[in-house]
Design a protein around this motif. Structure first.
Motif, mmCIF file in Angstrom:
data_model
loop_
_atom_site.group_PDB
_atom_site.id
_atom_site.type_symbol
_atom_site.label_atom_id
_atom_site.label_comp_id
_atom_site.label_asym_id
_atom_site.label_seq_id
_atom_site.Cartn_x
_atom_site.Cartn_y
_atom_site.Cartn_z
ATOM 1 N N HIS B 54 1.350 -1.381 0.067
ATOM 2 C CA HIS B 54 0.001 0.124 0.490
ATOM 3 C C HIS B 54 1.172 1.871 -0.270
ATOM 4 C CE1 HIS B 54 -3.139 3.294 1.334
ATOM 5 N NE2 HIS B 54 -1.978 3.503 2.631
ATOM 6 N N SER B 84 -6.434 2.028 -0.049
ATOM 7 C CA SER B 84 -6.857 1.719 0.840
ATOM 8 C C SER B 84 -7.887 2.654 1.552
ATOM 9 C CB SER B 84 -5.940 3.015 2.008
ATOM 10 O OG SER B 84 -5.628 4.425 1.856
ATOM 11 N N HIS B 146 3.634 8.818 5.447
ATOM 12 C CA HIS B 146 2.781 8.148 4.931
ATOM 13 C C HIS B 146 3.816 7.155 5.159
ATOM 14 C CE1 HIS B 146 0.673 4.919 3.098
ATOM 15 N NE2 HIS B 146 -0.629 5.669 3.167
ATOM 16 N N HIS B 150 2.717 3.732 7.973
ATOM 17 C CA HIS B 150 2.615 2.613 8.117
ATOM 18 C C HIS B 150 3.299 2.334 9.001
ATOM 19 C CE1 HIS B 150 -1.145 2.273 5.699
ATOM 20 N NE2 HIS B 150 -1.090 3.738 5.099
#
Ligand SMILES: [Fe+3]
Ligand SMILES: [Fe+3]
Ligand SMILES: [Fe+3]
Ligand SMILES: [Fe+3]
Lengths: 416, 416, 416, 416
Positions: B54, B84, B146, B150
């Motif tokens: 992702h 997502s 980002h 994660h």
């Protein structure tokens, strides 16, 4: 001193069978990655790895621990992880969470299998006394038949898991297709069968599950039964005729399922506008996802993956009904009948009730079949996913009426 | 022709940061098998492999496709699999089924990462014009931040997944413990803080998320704030004092959760009679499952994995309250204050509302933060699982009040 | 001896108020049959009869039992049946099963009300000492305000219940409509408001709920606020413009609700093709079900029965936002502003958090407000269903963001 | 001209029966208030008022509309409200929301009954032609038997509803008990029954439901059957012996229900420490809630309100089994057998499958029975709540295995 060992040839044969069955499980898993073998796509299905371990645990628990002197348990924690539903053996890992067991790893499960296989081989080598043999042999037989049942589930469960992946990956590549003749499915023919008293259920010394016994007399009315299974092309006509929109064809629970689940066709059929077909180069007409991936619907092939509700609705639409399990069994060797085994399990119009005089096996195996005898329907025959030699004419498979992930189809019957 | 390239040093630095952040994701996944990286233990958590893919898809989508001329998408199907929650980018794989994606394999995801990494490197090499740089640079910054978010989720999600395995396997072995001095946690001290107008929120040219802006004035009443976090030993006293049995300490929704979920202690604490401890040789007292496996509770360590409800109930029990997010921010550099970052996210008594004048980022990134601004609470600081350099004093983390799988604890406050 | 009784006039006034408020509850129930008053159409709503009994139980519990010497409880079982959510008062009948209480009958509940009313009257008669008065008076005030809150719920709950009946029966017949002038809703105007420090919250000796206190300073940015509420005609334009199909307008949880619940318009709006309209002689255009039954949508009337999600999506569509609760309060007396109370509760962009320095009431009433301060949003103003004189500019109503059964609408705001 | 009217006496008799059956429904409802008659305590149960209206709608729909010239429908909306499950008759009010129908009021439903009763009387008066009679008479018979089925449901459904009220109110006061002799339940005796072919199912011209036909031969093995039902005292011993804690006694689905629902005893039994007994002056020992309220368990009375799972577990515990429905039917007139009807429905070990050659009724009534033939079990006999004259030896009642709100008990059987 007993110089003659009459059990040895049987032991040799059993050892060979043991090795063959155990190897077949691994062969079925071979096309799958460790990731593939780990996941669980619904509570009713189990991971491949879990099947490999659970069948091994079954031998360890019912054979080795009671009968193999000095057997050392591979890992004490496995009893909790790989017990399926045996209340007598204590608490166990919740069924819906089997897909979370990344540990033990697939490699460790392979080591577990080797450990148990070696212990069984040793046990067989040493089992020369008659008394040993009488307890060991049927237990091994049970364990092998149990493993064969899970072999079929390995295939049906992984098919379901792969169907949840939008990429629709194949379990294994299709063999190079031979020349396919444009064949018209021969028209179905009705075979007339007499009424009267018939003997049903398992008889004889060969292995059977307890639910097939005792053999007993059953009384039939005259009936007719189809010479072959309903095929996919015929089922497509049922769909085209509004089969999934007509409540009068359905049992009440079936119609509720159609509406609640949005059923419009069998679960692995893909309509031409299915977005998942974008990457599969599919042309017009139904496509079907199967063990070889996405392929055009084969009209002549028996329809599979039906729930009982769908099978019953189709039969109603066709102006017929499903056979009872005894009608099916009595017609097993009828002249002209075909596709009785090896194609699709066949839903019958018989609830899974105990036979008159039924008693479950003793010990742990008491929980094998009897406790499931409510709320399910009997399927007869066997499917393309059933291991060779596993089923019998008296074999009673059973699933809840809404189950759709098996290779389950139907054969028509009617009153005469 | 522009002989001077003022962006090059910044580009070099960004390239280094890019490589470092991307490598760190793989390093976090390294202790895990392909099986471990595939599973999903609850809808809120995602598989490690999914995180790896992702974050890569994010760079591909917001950076490479709009800005890298001639970029070839690695696999067109991945947009569906690894989006997502971006509605603007079309339909996507259902979140609760991320654990069923055995394909693409982990190896293929690694190849995907390499493909994207190379394309980003090429893009950075060619980005010598000022105009390019002004669009590329903040997008890469966003992508890296980002990915860091994660990275923390990789740890919290795998911890949850491993906790679902009754074997309670460790994510990675604990480092050899050094000499551990018998230390008494120093008593908590209250730091007095004045009221008045303070500036809060992010200012300046450095990166921040949109939810930290605009910087604005806020009005505080005088208050006191604890110099350190509540630790596990203190929380154990709350439990021992019947904290989970006294409704008067709880918010209404919190008490409902206590009863419906059967909460009796933080989620990874194991009482001495927990059956899973059989194979762990544990002695008396609380044990705690963490990234290093099962270990005795460390009284002096900040308590973590609390829901907001538990944090608020503890504060009520302690005769105090949680700080608001602005009280927290205003005390960030207070003399004597400690454990503001790097230990545990700290629940505040502030709902996650937009700042006055808040406008989300434009384009796809508009969906990054703003659409979640209801029903959640703000956490401040950062945790032991947060990548170094990721958080800021103005950083606003947010989770629903029942969330317990993060490294979330609390710091007390009170009115003056 | 105190010959002057300064409390008597206040006591007389309170007695009158008590009688009036109590009578109003019965008047609200009067159009309903015993059957109507018994049912519960969703867990969030309660039967009319339950409201009548619960408000009575509240007086019995917080006023009569502690303060009325020799008071005889009407029925010991009622404490279990009619406690709403007070944990300190022991176990209680499960909220979702309030509609199963056919016993006590409506007549018995009326007798219960008379019994308590008489005891309160007796208590008031005897309360001539100052000390009595100081405890009794605020408790009665609280009980009366409590009953007024339930009066509004009587209306909103029965409206929901009647809406579940496919016959769509009216709560009561509409009054004969007077001459209705063809009126164009005046265009909405923006009122500019300055920033700066404002005082908010309740002050003074008059009654308020604890959640409105303490009065404190708040800091505002300059803003504009609409001079009137959004009306139904404007909301119909939002629908016509695809408002319920455009995810970019919605908060994430709101969009999830739209999809999961199939929201396409406010809950009591009926599209022209609604099958329930068959018996209502409706013509083209939206119809709306309300307390007077099914009637054509009135474009100029404030839109009501919106969730927070819908209110926020509308504001986004309109290029505006919702006001914060303090912006709303600061604009309460702005020149030119209208519809601040008596039309519809107005969702604000403020989560229901405690005010700085908030402390709940003591005793049983501690559970009145404070324990609900998470996961809800503040609404300001009052609605057409709010009893006259109940609300205040500082009044904080609160509901979860998905709640749609209140008379809840919105007023726009924007940054300057 | 036909001077002789052979149908008249039959018509008179049918008119009398019609009036008697219709009056009995009202008599059953008489002890209940309008509130009592309105509520629905679970989706499987229906309000009394709904039963009163639905049985009336049935006559209106299958008798009056097709056969009564010029019949004026009472209210066109009632077809939607009071259709139970007939798909052929169009959409209908959702079953779980029957308790929300406060309108039509009970009075209106009474008026509906009178309207239909008068139309049926008129129809009977005019029905002198043979052809009329042949269609009218069996339809009225069906309608009356239908209403009798709902009369039993009126009692079982209101018992469930009243049991949800913590006050445990009685449906009606118990008659003054006569002198109750201290009686010892006579020991149960086994009656031996031969095997062989027996005729089962309904025969003859008298009314029966379609599911009892066609009459056909069935083959039995020799068996023994208990001369009476299992009584409450015996069932209490099963409980005391840990019956609800021993998985080996239970079918798998039954054990799952025990655990998921927390079953510890039959649903209306109250243990001595049940908090609801506070106001009932109960002493030691089991109390049982029934139509006459809370009363001490009567050891000699047949145990009722068992699920099939509990009945089967009891039989297993007793070393016996349940009889099949054909064993039960074949023993109906066995010398010495008792309690075959009028005490409790008796779970059999027969799934509710169609008889050989079964065809459903035609028209609307096709949906009466056949579509429910899956997933249910057959009960035989009748209960104390069954209207006199309703049941027959061939009568097949059926419920899902988890159903507990009927007066359902068991009789033991065993193999010989
Ligand atoms: Fe198994
Ligand atoms: Fe992300
Ligand atoms: Fe209240
Ligand atoms: Fe009916």
């Amino acid at each position: 001193m007993n110089l003659i060992q009459p059990a040895r040839p049987a032991a040799d044969e059993l050892r060979d069978r043991f090795q063959a069955v155990r190897a077949h499980s691994l062969a079925l898993a071979a096309p799958l990655s460790a990731e593939d073998q780990c996941i669980q796509s619904m509570p009713d299905a189990s991971p491949t790895k879990w099947h490999l371990a659970h069948t091994t645990w079954f031998f360890e628990t019912v054979l080795l621990q009671p009968h193999a002197t000095g057997y050392r348990v591979f890992d004490a924690a496995f009893a909790y992880l790989f017990n399926s539903y045996y209340e007598a053996l204590g608490p166990r890992h919740p069924r819906p969470q089997r897909g979370l067991l990344t540990r033990p790893s697939l490699e460790q499960v392979h080591a577990y299998r080797r450990h148990v296989d070696e212990a069984v081989a040793t046990l067989l080598d040493g089992a020369n006394a008659d008394t040993d043999w009488e307890t060991i042999s049927p237990t091994i037989e049970l364990g092998l038949n149990h493993e064969q049942q899970h072999q079929e589930l390995i295939l049906t469960d992984i098919l379901h898991a792969l169907s949840c992946n939008p990429l629709l990956p194949a379990y294994r590549a299709a063999p190079t297709p031979g020349l396919r003749l444009a064949s018209l499915a021969p028209a179905m023919r009705w075979l007339s069968r007499p009424g009267g008293v018939v003997e049903v259920g398992h008889a004889g010394a060969a292995f059977s599950f307890d639910n097939e016994t005792p053999r007993h007399a059953a009384l039939l009315q005259p009936y007719a039964i189809a010479d072959r299974l309903v095929n996919a092309g015929e089922y497509a006509q049922f769909i085209a005729d509004g089969g999934y929109q007509r409540p009068e064809l359905w049992l009440s629970d079936g119609w509720a399922a159609v509406q609640a689940q949005g059923w419009r066709h069998p679960p692995y059929w893909l309509a031409p506008d299915d977005p998942r077909l974008v990457h599969h180069g599919a042309t017009a007409g139904w496509q079907v996802f199967g063990l070889h991936g996405v392929r055009p619907l084969e009209s002549e092939a028996p329809v599979t993956h039906l729930s009982f509700y769908e099978a019953a609705a189709y039969a109603e639409w066709a102006g017929a009904r499903l056979p009872t399990e005894f009608e099916w069994e009595a017609a097993h060797d009828a002249p002209g009948i075909s596709q009785m085994s090896g194609h699709a399990w066949q839903w019958t119009r018989s609830s899974y009730d105990p036979y008159p005089g039924f008693r479950p096996l003793s010990g742990v195996a008491a929980e094998y079949n009897g406790k499931f005898m409510v709320g399910q329907l009997v399927l007869r025959g066997s499917s393309l996913a059933t291991p060779a030699g596993h089923a019998r004419p008296s074999y009673r498979n059973f699933f809840p009426p809404a189950a759709r992930w098996q290779f389950s189809g139907l054969r028509l019957a009617k009153d005469l």
